[in-house]
Design a protein around this motif. Structure first.
Motif, PDB file in Angstrom:
ATOM      1  N   SER A 201      34.163  86.700 -58.194  1.00  0.00           N
ATOM      2  CA  SER A 201      35.276  86.537 -57.251  1.00  0.00           C
ATOM      3  C   SER A 201      35.366  87.713 -56.298  1.00  0.00           C
ATOM      4  CB  SER A 201      36.584  86.396 -58.027  1.00  0.00           C
ATOM      5  OG  SER A 201      36.540  85.298 -58.903  1.00  0.00           O
ATOM      6  N   THR A 202      35.179  88.921 -56.838  1.00  0.00           N
ATOM      7  CA  THR A 202      35.244  90.117 -55.992  1.00  0.00           C
ATOM      8  C   THR A 202      34.201  90.058 -54.886  1.00  0.00           C
ATOM      9  OG1 THR A 202      36.027  91.425 -57.872  1.00  0.00           O
ATOM     10  CG2 THR A 202      35.149  92.630 -55.997  1.00  0.00           C
ATOM     11  N   LEU A 203      33.006  89.614 -55.236  1.00  0.00           N
ATOM     12  CA  LEU A 203      31.929  89.521 -54.249  1.00  0.00           C
ATOM     13  C   LEU A 203      32.202  88.407 -53.241  1.00  0.00           C
ATOM     14  CD1 LEU A 203      28.816  89.947 -56.565  1.00  0.00           C
ATOM     15  CD2 LEU A 203      30.040  91.705 -55.276  1.00  0.00           C
ATOM     16  N   PHE A 204      32.612  87.239 -53.732  1.00  0.00           N
ATOM     17  CA  PHE A 204      32.839  86.091 -52.847  1.00  0.00           C
ATOM     18  C   PHE A 204      33.947  86.388 -51.840  1.00  0.00           C
ATOM     19  CE2 PHE A 204      34.765  82.078 -51.615  1.00  0.00           C
ATOM     20  CZ  PHE A 204      33.663  81.274 -51.357  1.00  0.00           C
ATOM     21  N   LEU A 205      35.042  86.964 -52.300  1.00  0.00           N
ATOM     22  CA  LEU A 205      36.188  87.220 -51.423  1.00  0.00           C
ATOM     23  C   LEU A 205      35.943  88.356 -50.444  1.00  0.00           C
ATOM     24  CD1 LEU A 205      39.032  86.688 -54.043  1.00  0.00           C
ATOM     25  CD2 LEU A 205      38.523  85.253 -52.062  1.00  0.00           C
TER      26      LEU A 205
ATOM     27  N   ALA B  41      27.096  80.740 -54.576  1.00  0.00           N
ATOM     28  CA  ALA B  41      27.539  80.677 -53.182  1.00  0.00           C
ATOM     29  C   ALA B  41      27.439  82.055 -52.528  1.00  0.00           C
ATOM     30  CB  ALA B  41      28.968  80.147 -53.115  1.00  0.00           C
ATOM     31  N   THR B  42      27.900  83.076 -53.233  1.00  0.00           N
ATOM     32  CA  THR B  42      27.828  84.442 -52.704  1.00  0.00           C
ATOM     33  C   THR B  42      26.386  84.885 -52.561  1.00  0.00           C
ATOM     34  OG1 THR B  42      29.865  84.891 -53.944  1.00  0.00           O
ATOM     35  CG2 THR B  42      28.750  86.771 -52.961  1.00  0.00           C
ATOM     36  N   THR B  43      25.564  84.554 -53.554  1.00  0.00           N
ATOM     37  CA  THR B  43      24.146  84.929 -53.506  1.00  0.00           C
ATOM     38  C   THR B  43      23.436  84.239 -52.354  1.00  0.00           C
ATOM     39  OG1 THR B  43      24.168  85.154 -55.918  1.00  0.00           O
ATOM     40  CG2 THR B  43      22.028  85.065 -54.854  1.00  0.00           C
ATOM     41  N   THR B  44      23.770  82.984 -52.116  1.00  0.00           N
ATOM     42  CA  THR B  44      23.164  82.240 -51.003  1.00  0.00           C
ATOM     43  C   THR B  44      23.509  82.889 -49.664  1.00  0.00           C
ATOM     44  OG1 THR B  44      23.332  80.180 -52.272  1.00  0.00           O
ATOM     45  CG2 THR B  44      23.002  79.977 -49.898  1.00  0.00           C
ATOM     46  N   TYR B  45      24.737  83.352 -49.552  1.00  0.00           N
ATOM     47  CA  TYR B  45      25.189  83.962 -48.289  1.00  0.00           C
ATOM     48  C   TYR B  45      24.621  85.366 -48.103  1.00  0.00           C
ATOM     49  CZ  TYR B  45      28.297  85.516 -44.562  1.00  0.00           C
ATOM     50  OH  TYR B  45      28.804  86.007 -43.379  1.00  0.00           O
ATOM     51  N   HIS B  46      24.560  86.158 -49.197  1.00  0.00           N
ATOM     52  CA  HIS B  46      24.111  87.541 -49.080  1.00  0.00           C
ATOM     53  C   HIS B  46      23.244  87.905 -50.295  1.00  0.00           C
ATOM     54  CE1 HIS B  46      23.773  91.587 -47.895  1.00  0.00           C
ATOM     55  NE2 HIS B  46      25.006  91.840 -47.507  1.00  0.00           N
ATOM     56  N   PRO B  47      22.037  87.380 -50.380  1.00  0.00           N
ATOM     57  CA  PRO B  47      21.194  87.593 -51.569  1.00  0.00           C
ATOM     58  C   PRO B  47      20.770  89.040 -51.787  1.00  0.00           C
ATOM     59  CG  PRO B  47      19.950  86.536 -49.817  1.00  0.00           C
ATOM     60  CD  PRO B  47      21.376  86.540 -49.374  1.00  0.00           C
TER      61      PRO B  47
ATOM     62  N   LYS C 251      19.627  93.942 -56.847  1.00  0.00           N
ATOM     63  CA  LYS C 251      19.987  92.951 -55.838  1.00  0.00           C
ATOM     64  C   LYS C 251      20.770  91.814 -56.500  1.00  0.00           C
ATOM     65  CE  LYS C 251      17.714  95.113 -52.614  1.00  0.00           C
ATOM     66  NZ  LYS C 251      18.444  95.881 -51.553  1.00  0.00           N
ATOM     67  N   LEU C 252      21.705  91.253 -55.757  1.00  0.00           N
ATOM     68  CA  LEU C 252      22.525  90.172 -56.302  1.00  0.00           C
ATOM     69  C   LEU C 252      21.675  88.984 -56.720  1.00  0.00           C
ATOM     70  CD1 LEU C 252      25.267  88.935 -56.950  1.00  0.00           C
ATOM     71  CD2 LEU C 252      25.471  88.262 -54.557  1.00  0.00           C
ATOM     72  N   TRP C 253      20.635  88.675 -55.965  1.00  0.00           N
ATOM     73  CA  TRP C 253      19.827  87.514 -56.299  1.00  0.00           C
ATOM     74  C   TRP C 253      19.083  87.706 -57.615  1.00  0.00           C
ATOM     75  CZ3 TRP C 253      14.634  86.952 -57.121  1.00  0.00           C
ATOM     76  CH2 TRP C 253      13.784  87.981 -56.707  1.00  0.00           C
ATOM     77  N   HIS C 254      18.803  88.964 -58.000  1.00  0.00           N
ATOM     78  CA  HIS C 254      18.163  89.223 -59.289  1.00  0.00           C
ATOM     79  C   HIS C 254      19.076  88.784 -60.434  1.00  0.00           C
ATOM     80  CE1 HIS C 254      15.659  92.660 -57.278  1.00  0.00           C
ATOM     81  NE2 HIS C 254      15.155  91.452 -57.044  1.00  0.00           N
ATOM     82  N   ILE C 255      20.353  89.108 -60.337  1.00  0.00           N
ATOM     83  CA  ILE C 255      21.318  88.736 -61.381  1.00  0.00           C
ATOM     84  C   ILE C 255      21.432  87.221 -61.471  1.00  0.00           C
ATOM     85  CG2 ILE C 255      23.727  88.944 -62.102  1.00  0.00           C
ATOM     86  CD1 ILE C 255      23.864  91.573 -60.563  1.00  0.00           C
ATOM     87  N   THR C 256      21.599  86.587 -60.319  1.00  0.00           N
ATOM     88  CA  THR C 256      21.754  85.129 -60.292  1.00  0.00           C
ATOM     89  C   THR C 256      20.506  84.431 -60.809  1.00  0.00           C
ATOM     90  OG1 THR C 256      23.191  85.405 -58.357  1.00  0.00           O
ATOM     91  CG2 THR C 256      22.376  83.186 -58.818  1.00  0.00           C
TER      92      THR C 256
END
Length: 287
Positions: free
Chosen positions: A89-93, A142-148, A161-166
């Motif tokens: 949520s923190t990342l998405f918002l 959704a957040t990863t798609t926008y800012h991987p 990187k965020l995409w690594h976690i996802t």
């Protein structure tokens, strides 16, 4: 100020993400009182709140496509889901609005529920499902798609990187798909897919969250009190001293300035850094 007042204040100033966490915790506590079988040591959710894959159940109880997303089958199930929800949520918002966040949570839960009952129909399986995991996956993906390539600092690991976690989370779901909790993995992956589609459509000018916003606005207007007459009386007091109006504006500005300073302090140092007087002032201002 006691703990109840602190919780009320956190709910008021925490925003939509904190409120969703509060709702999930509250639903867990209520279900613990009414649906936990202490003899067996497990929850026994009734078919009118848990989402069943049986058509005879979900067809006559369509609301279960949403209610299941606020229930959890144990403390650790709730704990880890809320940890990831708070993180996501923190990342998405950071990039999107609270309305888009809430709309994504609701729509992804419904979409994942539909995917669950459809998948179990073709697999010829029967079960029920609870948990917010699908909606949480939607928010994360959704957040990863926008800012991987966003840098995220993890404890004991450092920056990744965020995409690594996802990617790791989705890979675990795929590896365990047929081993256990097949229904849960179907909903997780469906939620992730919906989060991806949500952002791609948003980037093309289609905001799916407006479906939820308009739905809520419709019912808000439907149940709101309407005026008994289409005419509106307007009264102006021309003899009212201008100085009194100015003094009220100054007072309001000072109060708002103090609220802004307290909120800045919370954003920089956290809620616990507030003094007792600041907490009480913010609580009274929120009433």
């Amino acid at each position: 100020m006691n703990i109840i007042d602190d919780l009320k204040l956190q709910y008021k100033i925490g925003g939509v993400a904190i409120r969703l966490i509060f709702w999930n915790v509250l639903c867990f506590l209520v279900s613990l009182l009414f649906f936990y079988n202490f003899k067996v040591g497990a929850f026994d959710f009734p078919s009118w709140i848990a989402l069943s894959s049986e058509p005879s159940n979900f067809i006559v109880k369509p609301w279960t496509f949403l209610t299941y997303a606020f229930l959890h089958d144990g403390f650790w199930h709730l704990f880890f889901n809320m940890m990831v929800l708070n993180f996501s949520s923190t990342l998405f918002l950071t990039f999107f609005t609270p309305k888009q966040y809430f709309g994504l949570y609701i729509l992804s839960a419904i979409f994942a529920g539909i995917a669950f009952v459809t998948g179990y129909y073709f697999l010829n399986l029967s079960s029920a499902i609870v948990g917010a995991s699908a909606a949480i996956m939607a928010i994360l993906v959704a957040t990863t798609t926008y800012h991987p390539l966003m840098n995220v600092r993890l404890l004991l690991i450092g920056n990744v990187k965020l995409w690594h976690i996802t990617f790791v989370i989705i890979l675990i779901d795929l590896m365990q798909f047929r081993l256990e909790n097949t229904g849960g993995h179907i909903s997780h992956l469906s939620g992730a897919f919906f989060g991806f589609i949500f952002i791609k459509l948003l980037q093309n000018g289609i905001d799916l969250s407006k479906i939820v916003s308009r739905f809520l606005a419709f019912f808000t207007n439907l149940f709101s009190k309407s005026s008994s007459t289409p005419f509106k009386a307007v009264h102006k007091n021309y003899s009212k001293p201008v100085e009194k109006s100015t003094s009220r504006i100054i007072t309001k500005d000072k109060a708002q300035q103090q609220i802004d300073e307290i909120l800045d302090k919370i954003s920089q140092s956290g809620y616990d850094s507030l003094t007792k007087e600041e907490k009480e002032f913010l609580f009274k201002a929120g009433k």
